[in-house]
Design a protein around this motif. Structure first.
Motif, PDB file in Angstrom:
ATOM      1  N   ASP A 180       0.802  -1.212   0.000  1.00 39.26           N
ATOM      2  CA  ASP A 180       0.000   0.000   0.000  1.00 39.26           C
ATOM      3  C   ASP A 180       0.844   1.276   0.000  1.00 39.26           C
ATOM      4  O   ASP A 180       0.316   2.369  -0.197  1.00 39.26           O
ATOM      5  CB  ASP A 180      -0.953   0.012   1.195  1.00 39.26           C
ATOM      6  CG  ASP A 180      -0.204  -0.008   2.522  1.00 39.26           C
ATOM      7  OD1 ASP A 180       0.896  -0.600   2.569  1.00 39.26           O
ATOM      8  OD2 ASP A 180      -0.712   0.551   3.502  1.00 39.26           O
ATOM      9  N   LEU A 181       2.172   1.147   0.198  1.00 33.78           N
ATOM     10  CA  LEU A 181       3.026   2.325   0.264  1.00 33.78           C
ATOM     11  C   LEU A 181       3.050   3.065  -1.067  1.00 33.78           C
ATOM     12  O   LEU A 181       3.139   4.301  -1.095  1.00 33.78           O
ATOM     13  CB  LEU A 181       4.448   1.922   0.672  1.00 33.78           C
ATOM     14  CG  LEU A 181       5.381   3.068   1.069  1.00 33.78           C
ATOM     15  CD1 LEU A 181       4.790   3.857   2.228  1.00 33.78           C
ATOM     16  CD2 LEU A 181       6.757   2.531   1.438  1.00 33.78           C
ATOM     17  N   TRP A 199       2.199   7.011  -1.465  1.00 35.77           N
ATOM     18  CA  TRP A 199       3.163   7.915  -2.101  1.00 35.77           C
ATOM     19  C   TRP A 199       2.484   8.736  -3.199  1.00 35.77           C
ATOM     20  O   TRP A 199       2.656   9.956  -3.274  1.00 35.77           O
ATOM     21  CB  TRP A 199       4.333   7.114  -2.674  1.00 35.77           C
ATOM     22  CG  TRP A 199       5.227   7.902  -3.581  1.00 35.77           C
ATOM     23  CD1 TRP A 199       5.908   9.043  -3.282  1.00 35.77           C
ATOM     24  CD2 TRP A 199       5.521   7.616  -4.959  1.00 35.77           C
ATOM     25  NE1 TRP A 199       6.617   9.482  -4.381  1.00 35.77           N
ATOM     26  CE2 TRP A 199       6.401   8.628  -5.420  1.00 35.77           C
ATOM     27  CE3 TRP A 199       5.151   6.585  -5.831  1.00 35.77           C
ATOM     28  CZ2 TRP A 199       6.891   8.646  -6.722  1.00 35.77           C
ATOM     29  CZ3 TRP A 199       5.640   6.612  -7.132  1.00 35.77           C
ATOM     30  CH2 TRP A 199       6.499   7.632  -7.558  1.00 35.77           C
ATOM     31  N   LEU A 200       1.685   8.071  -4.048  1.00 36.47           N
ATOM     32  CA  LEU A 200       0.989   8.781  -5.118  1.00 36.47           C
ATOM     33  C   LEU A 200       0.040   9.840  -4.558  1.00 36.47           C
ATOM     34  O   LEU A 200       0.036  10.988  -5.005  1.00 36.47           O
ATOM     35  CB  LEU A 200       0.210   7.787  -5.986  1.00 36.47           C
ATOM     36  CG  LEU A 200       1.007   6.869  -6.918  1.00 36.47           C
ATOM     37  CD1 LEU A 200       0.051   5.987  -7.698  1.00 36.47           C
ATOM     38  CD2 LEU A 200       1.886   7.670  -7.864  1.00 36.47           C
ATOM     39  N   ILE A 201      -0.771   9.443  -3.575  1.00 36.94           N
ATOM     40  CA  ILE A 201      -1.768  10.365  -3.026  1.00 36.94           C
ATOM     41  C   ILE A 201      -1.111  11.564  -2.355  1.00 36.94           C
ATOM     42  O   ILE A 201      -1.467  12.720  -2.607  1.00 36.94           O
ATOM     43  CB  ILE A 201      -2.679   9.630  -2.024  1.00 36.94           C
ATOM     44  CG1 ILE A 201      -3.626   8.691  -2.765  1.00 36.94           C
ATOM     45  CG2 ILE A 201      -3.489  10.623  -1.198  1.00 36.94           C
ATOM     46  CD1 ILE A 201      -4.548   7.919  -1.857  1.00 36.94           C
ATOM     47  N   ILE A 252      -1.335  15.475  -3.568  1.00 37.85           N
ATOM     48  CA  ILE A 252      -1.866  16.531  -2.698  1.00 37.85           C
ATOM     49  C   ILE A 252      -0.864  17.684  -2.598  1.00 37.85           C
ATOM     50  O   ILE A 252      -1.233  18.861  -2.645  1.00 37.85           O
ATOM     51  CB  ILE A 252      -2.187  15.970  -1.302  1.00 37.85           C
ATOM     52  CG1 ILE A 252      -3.391  15.017  -1.380  1.00 37.85           C
ATOM     53  CG2 ILE A 252      -2.483  17.102  -0.319  1.00 37.85           C
ATOM     54  CD1 ILE A 252      -3.700  14.315  -0.081  1.00 37.85           C
ATOM     55  N   GLY A 253       0.427  17.345  -2.464  1.00 44.00           N
ATOM     56  CA  GLY A 253       1.455  18.381  -2.395  1.00 44.00           C
ATOM     57  C   GLY A 253       1.518  19.207  -3.665  1.00 44.00           C
ATOM     58  O   GLY A 253       1.610  20.442  -3.616  1.00 44.00           O
ATOM     59  N   MET A 303      -8.768   4.129 -10.033  1.00 46.08           N
ATOM     60  CA  MET A 303      -7.738   3.098  -9.912  1.00 46.08           C
ATOM     61  C   MET A 303      -7.080   3.129  -8.541  1.00 46.08           C
ATOM     62  O   MET A 303      -6.782   2.080  -7.955  1.00 46.08           O
ATOM     63  CB  MET A 303      -6.687   3.284 -11.005  1.00 46.08           C
ATOM     64  CG  MET A 303      -7.194   3.018 -12.407  1.00 46.08           C
ATOM     65  SD  MET A 303      -7.451   1.258 -12.749  1.00 46.08           S
ATOM     66  CE  MET A 303      -5.779   0.720 -13.045  1.00 46.08           C
ATOM     67  N   ILE A 304      -6.848   4.320  -8.009  1.00 45.91           N
ATOM     68  CA  ILE A 304      -6.163   4.400  -6.715  1.00 45.91           C
ATOM     69  C   ILE A 304      -7.075   3.918  -5.599  1.00 45.91           C
ATOM     70  O   ILE A 304      -6.620   3.293  -4.626  1.00 45.91           O
ATOM     71  CB  ILE A 304      -5.659   5.839  -6.454  1.00 45.91           C
ATOM     72  CG1 ILE A 304      -4.544   5.818  -5.403  1.00 45.91           C
ATOM     73  CG2 ILE A 304      -6.754   6.755  -6.031  1.00 45.91           C
ATOM     74  CD1 ILE A 304      -3.295   5.108  -5.826  1.00 45.91           C
ATOM     75  N   ILE A 305      -8.382   4.178  -5.725  1.00 48.71           N
ATOM     76  CA  ILE A 305      -9.328   3.644  -4.738  1.00 48.71           C
ATOM     77  C   ILE A 305      -9.345   2.124  -4.805  1.00 48.71           C
ATOM     78  O   ILE A 305      -9.281   1.428  -3.779  1.00 48.71           O
ATOM     79  CB  ILE A 305     -10.736   4.214  -4.978  1.00 48.71           C
ATOM     80  CG1 ILE A 305     -10.750   5.718  -4.695  1.00 48.71           C
ATOM     81  CG2 ILE A 305     -11.768   3.494  -4.095  1.00 48.71           C
ATOM     82  CD1 ILE A 305     -12.054   6.395  -5.076  1.00 48.71           C
ATOM     83  N   ALA A 306      -9.409   1.601  -6.029  1.00 48.85           N
ATOM     84  CA  ALA A 306      -9.395   0.144  -6.209  1.00 48.85           C
ATOM     85  C   ALA A 306      -8.080  -0.450  -5.718  1.00 48.85           C
ATOM     86  O   ALA A 306      -8.047  -1.574  -5.189  1.00 48.85           O
ATOM     87  CB  ALA A 306      -9.614  -0.191  -7.684  1.00 48.85           C
TER      88      ALA A 306
END
Length: 242
Positions: free
Chosen positions: A59-60, A64-66, A70-71, A157-160
């Motif tokens: 899940d890392l 990292w993507l999220i 956000i940044g 995709m990120i939620i999945a």
């Protein structure tokens, strides 16, 4: 009576130099960020031992993507994030966070030669994508609609990804997600190149900090993907590529 400072000084914290084009600023900063990340990985990589290495939590990648997105969003679309010194702090955090993440993944492929090849391939992909976006006919370059669709699907995709990471644990889906985000990264580089080279007339050209970080983030996503592909052919019990 105090005059309001130049908008660019107020937003970016640095005066505008007409002798330096926005395109040069974007590419120079993106290269600088990539060099900083690469030098750190080389220096730290020298001291990495393979003994007792454990795979990173699946899940890392998603976190990292999220967090990086956000940044970047804060840097690009908020008044506070655009002002000095917050913008510099955000950029440093994005660069360092991405460098540390890739370094943690890179430790499974020690040695200068494999990582040299990986870097060359990724740089070639980014440069090729920039050239494509800058000079190929616009009908062959991702536009607003396609990029919006790619980002929308990326959110799904990120939620999945997290659902799979915490509940389903399907190994193949991790590869699907990584491949998809690599495609988004390439499209993002192409689209960014159209902005840098004045092919998008409704996008400000002076967003050089945002655009340079965006190029750097795409570079890191592609680096992670090529690194992951190389790991599929790397036997951790020996010192050769098989």
């Amino acid at each position: 009576m105090n005059r309001d400072p130049d908008p660019e000084v107020r937003v970016y914290g640095m005066p505008q130099d007409e002798n330096i084009s926005h395109a040069l600023r974007v590419y120079a900063l993106a290269v600088l960020f990539a060099l900083v990340a690469q030098v750190q990985r080389i220096i730290v990589g020298v001291f990495i031992e393979r003994e007792g290495l454990q795979r990173m939590p699946k899940d890392l990648y998603g976190w990292w993507l999220i967090c990086t997105f956000i940044g970047i969003s804060t840097l690009a679309w908020t008044a506070t994030g655009r002002k000095f010194p917050i913008n510099m702090i955000l950029i440093a955090t994005i660069v360092e966070g991405s460098s540390i993440y890739i370094l943690m993944d890179q430790k499974h492929t020690p040695g200068i030669l494999p990582n040299f090849y990986i870097t060359v391939i990724v740089v070639a992909l980014v440069v090729g994508s920039c050239f494509w976006g800058a000079y190929f006919p616009m009908r062959l370059v991702p536009g607003d609609l396609l990029l919006s669709l790619l980002v929308a699907v990326a959110n799904i995709m990120i939620i999945a990804f997290f659902v799979n990471s915490y509940f389903i644990h399907n190994k193949s889906f991790y590869t699907v997600v990584r491949n998809y985000f690599a495609l988004v990264a390439i499209s993002m580089v192409m689209y960014t190149a159209t902005i840098i080279h004045d092919r998008q007339f409704d996008v400000p050209k002076n967003e050089y900090l945002f655009l340079s970080v965006l190029l750097f983030f795409a570079y890191m996503i592609l680096h992670e993907r090529i690194l992951a592909l190389s790991l599929q052919h790397y036997d951790l019990d020996c010192d050769i590529i098989i």
